[in-house]
Design a protein around this motif. Structure first.
Motif, short mmCIF file in Angstrom:
data_model
loop_
_atom_site.label_atom_id
_atom_site.label_comp_id
_atom_site.label_asym_id
_atom_site.label_seq_id
_atom_site.Cartn_x
_atom_site.Cartn_y
_atom_site.Cartn_z
N PHE A 85 0.80 -1.07 -0.15
CA PHE A 85 -0.13 -0.22 0.05
C PHE A 85 0.92 1.31 0.06
CE2 PHE A 85 -2.16 -3.43 2.12
CZ PHE A 85 -3.07 -3.65 1.13
N GLY A 86 2.02 0.99 -0.25
CA GLY A 86 3.04 2.29 -0.32
C GLY A 86 4.19 2.32 0.42
N PRO A 87 4.95 3.33 0.77
CA PRO A 87 6.19 3.21 1.48
C PRO A 87 6.00 2.63 2.80
CG PRO A 87 5.87 5.35 0.55
CD PRO A 87 4.48 4.65 0.21
N LEU A 88 6.90 1.94 3.31
CA LEU A 88 6.86 1.37 4.56
C LEU A 88 6.57 2.34 5.65
CD1 LEU A 88 9.24 -1.82 4.61
CD2 LEU A 88 6.65 -1.78 4.62
N PRO A 89 5.52 2.11 6.61
CA PRO A 89 5.47 3.14 7.76
C PRO A 89 6.33 2.50 8.89
CG PRO A 89 3.48 1.72 7.58
CD PRO A 89 4.28 1.66 6.30
N GLY A 90 6.82 3.43 9.72
CA GLY A 90 7.57 2.93 10.73
C GLY A 90 6.92 1.76 11.57
N ALA A 91 5.52 1.85 11.75
CA ALA A 91 4.98 1.06 12.76
C ALA A 91 5.08 -0.19 12.13
CB ALA A 91 3.30 1.56 12.66
N ASP A 147 3.60 -4.56 24.70
CA ASP A 147 4.00 -3.20 24.76
C ASP A 147 4.33 -2.41 23.51
OD1 ASP A 147 3.94 -2.75 27.59
OD2 ASP A 147 6.17 -3.22 27.90
N ARG A 148 5.01 -3.14 22.52
CA ARG A 148 5.23 -2.62 21.08
C ARG A 148 4.10 -2.52 20.29
NH1 ARG A 148 10.57 -2.19 18.91
NH2 ARG A 148 12.34 -2.83 20.34
N THR A 149 3.30 -3.15 20.37
CA THR A 149 2.03 -3.31 19.57
C THR A 149 1.33 -2.25 20.05
OG1 THR A 149 1.89 -5.62 19.50
CG2 THR A 149 0.11 -4.58 18.95
N LEU A 150 1.17 -2.05 21.54
CA LEU A 150 0.40 -0.77 21.81
C LEU A 150 0.91 0.62 21.40
CD1 LEU A 150 -1.94 0.19 23.36
CD2 LEU A 150 -0.31 0.29 25.50
N ARG A 155 -4.82 -0.52 17.20
CA ARG A 155 -5.91 -1.27 16.60
C ARG A 155 -5.23 -2.78 16.34
NH1 ARG A 155 -6.22 2.00 11.08
NH2 ARG A 155 -4.11 2.00 11.59
N ALA A 156 -3.93 -2.78 16.16
CA ALA A 156 -3.50 -4.40 16.04
C ALA A 156 -3.56 -5.19 17.20
CB ALA A 156 -2.10 -4.15 15.53
N LEU A 157 -3.51 -4.44 18.44
CA LEU A 157 -3.40 -4.93 19.90
C LEU A 157 -4.50 -5.95 20.12
CD1 LEU A 157 -1.73 -5.32 22.41
CD2 LEU A 157 -2.80 -3.37 23.36
N GLY A 158 -5.99 -5.48 19.88
CA GLY A 158 -6.89 -6.48 19.94
C GLY A 158 -6.87 -7.56 19.23
N GLU A 159 -6.51 -7.37 17.94
CA GLU A 159 -6.20 -8.86 17.27
C GLU A 159 -4.99 -9.60 17.77
OE1 GLU A 159 -6.53 -8.23 12.91
OE2 GLU A 159 -7.90 -6.80 12.98
N ARG A 205 -2.17 -9.25 8.43
CA ARG A 205 -3.12 -8.23 8.87
C ARG A 205 -2.62 -6.94 9.34
NH1 ARG A 205 -8.78 -8.63 8.72
NH2 ARG A 205 -9.01 -7.38 10.44
N ALA A 206 -1.66 -7.19 10.21
CA ALA A 206 -0.92 -6.23 10.92
C ALA A 206 -0.37 -5.28 10.01
CB ALA A 206 0.03 -6.66 12.02
N GLY A 207 0.30 -5.72 8.94
CA GLY A 207 1.11 -4.98 7.86
C GLY A 207 0.05 -4.13 7.15
N ALA A 208 -1.11 -4.62 6.87
CA ALA A 208 -2.28 -3.91 6.08
C ALA A 208 -2.90 -3.14 6.95
CB ALA A 208 -3.32 -4.95 5.63
N ILE A 209 -2.89 -3.17 8.38
CA ILE A 209 -3.67 -1.97 9.29
C ILE A 209 -2.67 -0.96 9.30
CG2 ILE A 209 -4.08 -1.57 11.58
CD1 ILE A 209 -5.06 -4.55 11.85
#
Length: 345
Positions: A85-91, A147-150, A155-159, A205-209
């Motif tokens: 979906f484009g350039p990699l975000p830091g997340a 910790d890192r996910t939060l 949004r990725a944390l619940g999953e 899914r995390a990468g897509a989110i």
């Protein structure tokens, strides 16, 4: 990505053409890793750093496992999914680290449950520091993952929490099989989907989110990750019976020795019920019976059938990618799924 994606795809094609079919899998996978070298180098450094963030000897056990390396397929899945979906975000880099932290934690726990003497060709952490330390080292890595996910994307944390629950459920179902043997395909696939496929699903899914994908594209990538994860594990299961220990890093029949019922065994028992007494003896610790059972499994053609099913799962994964917008990164995910199914280690 450090290289233009069109250039990256051309490099992958040239790599395959130059090494031929026998060396294609390892070469193309290595090339994929090289294309993301800066990101993977950062991830590797952070994994090692994170493993030291805690109290000894848990940090020693965590560092022992993390330092042994690995394919890092799950982090690569996160990165490629985000790159669709484009350039990699830091997340995306942060969640790629999370995927490997969770995987590493499950390995530390699994080795205790399975009484495993080795992991990735090295003594398992439990054999060096003991079972309690190995469990706590896994718990330490899980806290860092949460910790890192939060911090990266709530949004990725619940999953991720849902995924962790599935990992636990799968392990419990597998553990129940030690007390009451169940050689049904239904139970096997329940374990596989919970213990392995669920984390691949989350990774995709995390990468897509974090990359801003639509809900439909997140779902498609989640399905892709799930089916790729199933294919990946099916191949792993065949390697326990028909792999090269020098390449896989573990002895043949390791899963059988740990009491795990995998699909080659399930299919072989259905084809040749006379193997059942050997299974009972092998589960009781009879190594000769285990080797005879291994020969019996191979003679039924079960490993070839499992490979065929792995290829089917890969086709399902590739079908799911059709709902994701075209991009070179999507093509690389396709290559990743195909090569993981074709691998021999």
């Amino acid at each position: 990505m450090p290289l233009g994606t069109a250039v990256a795809l051309q490099i992958l094609k040239e790599t395959a053409d130059s090494v031929g079919p026998l060396g294609r899998v390892e070469a193309r996978f290595s090339t994929l890793q090289a294309l993301f070298e800066p990101e993977l180098a950062y991830i590797e450094a952070e994994l090692r750093k994170t493993a030291t963030d805690g109290v000894r000897p848990a940090t020693l056990a965590a560092g022992h496992l993390v330092g042994a390396g690995g394919k890092r397929v799950r982090p690569l899945t996160v990165l490629l999914s985000a790159a669709c979906f484009g350039p990699l975000p830091g997340a995306a880099r942060e969640l790629a680290i999370v995927a490997e932290l969770v995987h590493s934690a499950t390995l530390l726990h699994d080795d205790v449950i399975d009484d495993s003497p080795e992991r990735r060709g090295n003594p398992a952490a439990r054999t060096v520091w003991g079972n309690a330390v190995s469990v706590l080292a896994g718990d330490l890595l899980l806290t860092h993952a949460l910790d890192r996910t939060l911090a990266a994307d709530a949004r990725a944390l619940g999953e991720l929490v849902t995924t962790l629950r599935r990992l636990v459920d799968g392990e419990i179902v597998q553990l129940r099989g030690r007390a009451k043997l169940d050689t049904s395909e239904a139970v096997y696939f329940r374990i596989l989907e919970d213990k392995t496929a669920s984390l691949f699903r989350w990774s995709a899914r995390a990468g897509a989110i974090v990359a801003g994908a639509s809900d439909a594209e997140r779902d498609a990538l989640g399905l892709f990750g799930e089916r790729m994860g199933i294919g990946f594990q099916l191949v792993d299961d065949t390697l326990d019976y028909a792999g090269d220990p020098g390449q896989t890093g573990k002895a043949l029949l390791s899963d059988l020795g740990e009491g795990k019922v995998t699909l080659p065994l399930v299919l072989a028992l259905a084809e040749a019920p006379a193997l059942a007494p050997l299974l009972e003896r092998a589960r009781a610790g009879d190594k000769r019976a285990a080797h005879e059972l291994g020969d019996g499994v191979r003679s039924t053609g079960a490993c070839a059938e499992v490979r065929r099913r792995a290829a089917e799962e890969t086709e399902r994964a590739l079908g799911a990618l059709g709902a994701v917008r075209p991009s070179p990164a999507r093509d690389m995910l396709r290559i990743l799924a195909i090569e993981l199914t074709a691998r021999t280690s």
